[in-house]
Design a protein around this motif. Structure first.
Motif, mmCIF file in Angstrom:
data_model
loop_
_atom_site.group_PDB
_atom_site.id
_atom_site.type_symbol
_atom_site.label_atom_id
_atom_site.label_comp_id
_atom_site.label_asym_id
_atom_site.label_seq_id
_atom_site.Cartn_x
_atom_site.Cartn_y
_atom_site.Cartn_z
ATOM 1 N N PRO A 1 9.487 5.053 3.543
ATOM 2 C CA PRO A 1 9.050 5.911 4.657
ATOM 3 C C PRO A 1 8.466 7.251 4.238
ATOM 4 O O PRO A 1 7.695 7.854 4.991
ATOM 5 N N GLY A 2 8.827 7.732 3.035
ATOM 6 C CA GLY A 2 8.343 9.045 2.605
ATOM 7 C C GLY A 2 7.058 9.018 1.806
ATOM 8 O O GLY A 2 6.659 10.050 1.244
ATOM 9 N N ALA A 3 6.369 7.879 1.719
ATOM 10 C CA ALA A 3 5.137 7.799 0.934
ATOM 11 C C ALA A 3 4.043 8.667 1.561
ATOM 12 O O ALA A 3 3.860 8.678 2.776
ATOM 13 N N ARG A 4 3.290 9.397 0.708
ATOM 14 C CA ARG A 4 2.234 10.282 1.198
ATOM 15 C C ARG A 4 1.143 10.419 0.142
ATOM 16 O O ARG A 4 1.404 10.347 -1.062
ATOM 17 N N LYS A 5 -0.083 10.626 0.584
ATOM 18 C CA LYS A 5 -1.199 10.830 -0.329
ATOM 19 C C LYS A 5 -1.232 12.280 -0.804
ATOM 20 O O LYS A 5 -0.852 13.201 -0.085
ATOM 21 N N LEU A 6 -1.715 12.459 -2.033
ATOM 22 C CA LEU A 6 -1.904 13.776 -2.627
ATOM 23 C C LEU A 6 -3.397 14.018 -2.852
ATOM 24 O O LEU A 6 -4.156 13.066 -3.071
ATOM 25 N N TYR A 7 -3.801 15.297 -2.823
ATOM 26 C CA TYR A 7 -5.227 15.627 -2.874
ATOM 27 C C TYR A 7 -5.504 16.824 -3.772
ATOM 28 O O TYR A 7 -4.624 17.656 -4.025
ATOM 29 N N VAL A 8 -6.775 16.930 -4.203
ATOM 30 C CA VAL A 8 -7.324 18.197 -4.668
ATOM 31 C C VAL A 8 -8.563 18.481 -3.829
ATOM 32 O O VAL A 8 -9.270 17.557 -3.412
ATOM 33 N N TYR A 9 -8.793 19.766 -3.558
ATOM 34 C CA TYR A 9 -9.970 20.211 -2.797
ATOM 35 C C TYR A 9 -10.798 21.142 -3.664
ATOM 36 O O TYR A 9 -10.262 22.001 -4.366
ATOM 37 N N LEU A 10 -12.119 20.958 -3.623
ATOM 38 C CA LEU A 10 -13.048 21.799 -4.376
ATOM 39 C C LEU A 10 -13.990 22.504 -3.419
ATOM 40 O O LEU A 10 -14.243 22.027 -2.311
ATOM 41 N N LYS A 11 -14.547 23.637 -3.895
ATOM 42 C CA LYS A 11 -15.587 24.336 -3.147
ATOM 43 C C LYS A 11 -16.947 23.886 -3.663
ATOM 44 O O LYS A 11 -17.257 24.052 -4.847
ATOM 45 N N GLY A 12 -17.762 23.332 -2.763
ATOM 46 C CA GLY A 12 -19.111 22.944 -3.158
ATOM 47 C C GLY A 12 -19.932 24.126 -3.634
ATOM 48 O O GLY A 12 -20.781 24.000 -4.530
ATOM 49 N N GLU A 13 -19.682 25.311 -3.050
ATOM 50 C CA GLU A 13 -20.405 26.518 -3.454
ATOM 51 C C GLU A 13 -20.126 26.858 -4.913
ATOM 52 O O GLU A 13 -21.012 27.324 -5.641
ATOM 53 N N HIS A 14 -18.890 26.635 -5.362
ATOM 54 C CA HIS A 14 -18.543 26.914 -6.756
ATOM 55 C C HIS A 14 -19.061 25.813 -7.676
ATOM 56 O O HIS A 14 -19.447 26.079 -8.815
ATOM 57 N N LEU A 15 -19.052 24.601 -7.175
ATOM 58 C CA LEU A 15 -19.535 23.473 -7.966
ATOM 59 C C LEU A 15 -20.992 23.674 -8.386
ATOM 60 O O LEU A 15 -21.397 23.287 -9.483
ATOM 61 N N ALA A 16 -21.750 24.323 -7.516
ATOM 62 C CA ALA A 16 -23.173 24.538 -7.794
ATOM 63 C C ALA A 16 -23.400 25.430 -9.010
ATOM 64 O O ALA A 16 -24.413 25.290 -9.706
#
Length: 347
Positions: free
Chosen positions: A278-293
């Motif tokens: 019941p406690g399963a959950r997805k994990l993420y990373v978020y990036l800024k497209g402005e910095h990626l450029a």
């Protein structure tokens, strides 16, 4: 707060962190600054160490601030003063996305990195608890089912089949994504076992949220900060105390603590991967497209992550449960495409 830094003279570090870019810029430094979830921290830390070995001269800073606090830092603006990446143990909220956009962070890229199990732990010499989501809700809610203040003192008060052990749970603070997951995966699910509460979710969402997710403040639940290792230490030293943390910390401390079963299901790589726990959950990373450029090495950092998150890979060895099937394919594709997030489905 945990932090990993490659050795760098203080003056140079301050100069690198102090550089700012113009509108839409991510700063002129190639260094990478990451904030966010304490659950995702050990995985990103492992990737950062490998990445720095392969990319001499690039400094990666990883800070364990909690998901919510990290989102505030991440969404505060664009430029060298602001983080490039946010670790998150839950999906970004609509309100957080809107704050990002208001501050010029308009290209948010979401990359799912794996699965974790939000685990309830006890000492190895504890009472061998087997709880349901309803048990956890009844024990921790400030106002169970909207019927008045919580007066339960022991687990037996919550459920006659449970031991007469004092309710004491060490868990994350409100700034943590793990706290949000506790509310979503355990408290709300337990609350909604009452048909009246399930109906209330449709008629009065705010009232439903208050009744189902507000935690009591009389000492039964103790905010233990973002240091999950400290939770392990305190739980292992007290056979009656329970703790809330990510599966990876359980796997690393099996000599001290064990999992509390939830409705008869124990967390394991198999039960988390197939979502039967019941406690399963997805994990993420978020990036800024402005910095990626202006920081192309951010793309390489995500590529390094994707090399390490597969079945049998280095991140599995430190507790991350890899995606399988279509989820694995989708994560790999997003790690390459880095497509900006569509906010229409956010909550």
């Amino acid at each position: 707060m945990k932090r990993i830094l490659i050795a760098l003279p203080l003056v140079a570090l301050v100069a690198a962190c102090g550089k700012t870019g113009g509108a839409g810029g991510g700063g002129s430094s190639s260094d990478i600054h990451i904030v966010g979830s304490s659950t995702v921290y050990p995985f990103t830390k492992a990737v950062a160490e490998q990445f720095m070995r392969a990319n001499a001269g690039i400094n990666v800073t990883v800070e364990s601030t909690g998901t919510g606090a990290g989102m505030k830092l991440f969404c505060a603006g664009v430029g060298g003063k602001f983080p490039d990446i946010e670790d998150a143990s839950r999906a970004i909220k609509k309100s957080e996305y809107d704050t990002c956009v208001q501050n010029g962070v308009k290209q948010i890229i979401e990359v799912p990195v794996g699965i974790d199990g939000l685990t309830i732990i006890e000492a190895n010499n504890g009472p061998a608890m087997n709880l349901t989501q309803a048990d956890i809700y009844k024990a921790l809610a400030a106002n169970p089912f909207g019927k008045g203040p919580n007066k339960a003192q022991t687990w037996k008060d919550v459920n006659p089949s449970l031991p007469a052990v004092k309710i004491r749970v060490l868990g994350p603070p409100p700034t943590s994504g793990t706290r949000d997951s506790l509310a979503d995966l355990y408290l709300t699910k337990g609350c909604d076992t009452d048909p009246a509460m399930k109906a209330l979710a449709k008629s009065n969402e705010d009232q439903h949220k208050a009744i189902c997710t507000k935690i009591r403040e009389d000492g039964a639940y103790v905010e233990a900060g973002e240091n999950d290792n400290l939770v392990v230490q305190k739980v292992s030293a007290d056979a009656g105390t329970l703790g809330v943390l990510g599966f990876s910390y359980l796997a690393d401390n099996a000599d001290k603590v064990r999992a509390v079963q939830i409705a008869g299901v124990a967390p394991s790589e198999e039960t988390i991967a197939n979502l039967s726990y019941p406690g399963a959950r997805k994990l993420y990373v978020y990036l800024k497209g402005e910095h990626l450029a202006v920081k192309p090495k951010l793309r390489d950092f995500v590529a390094q992550y994707s090399k390490m998150w597969s079945k049998g890979g280095p991140l599995e060895r430190v507790g991350l449960v890899p995606f399988a099937g279509a989820d694995a394919d989708a994560a790999a594709k997003q790690a390459t495409d880095l497509k900006a997030l569509d906010p229409s489905g956010l909550k």
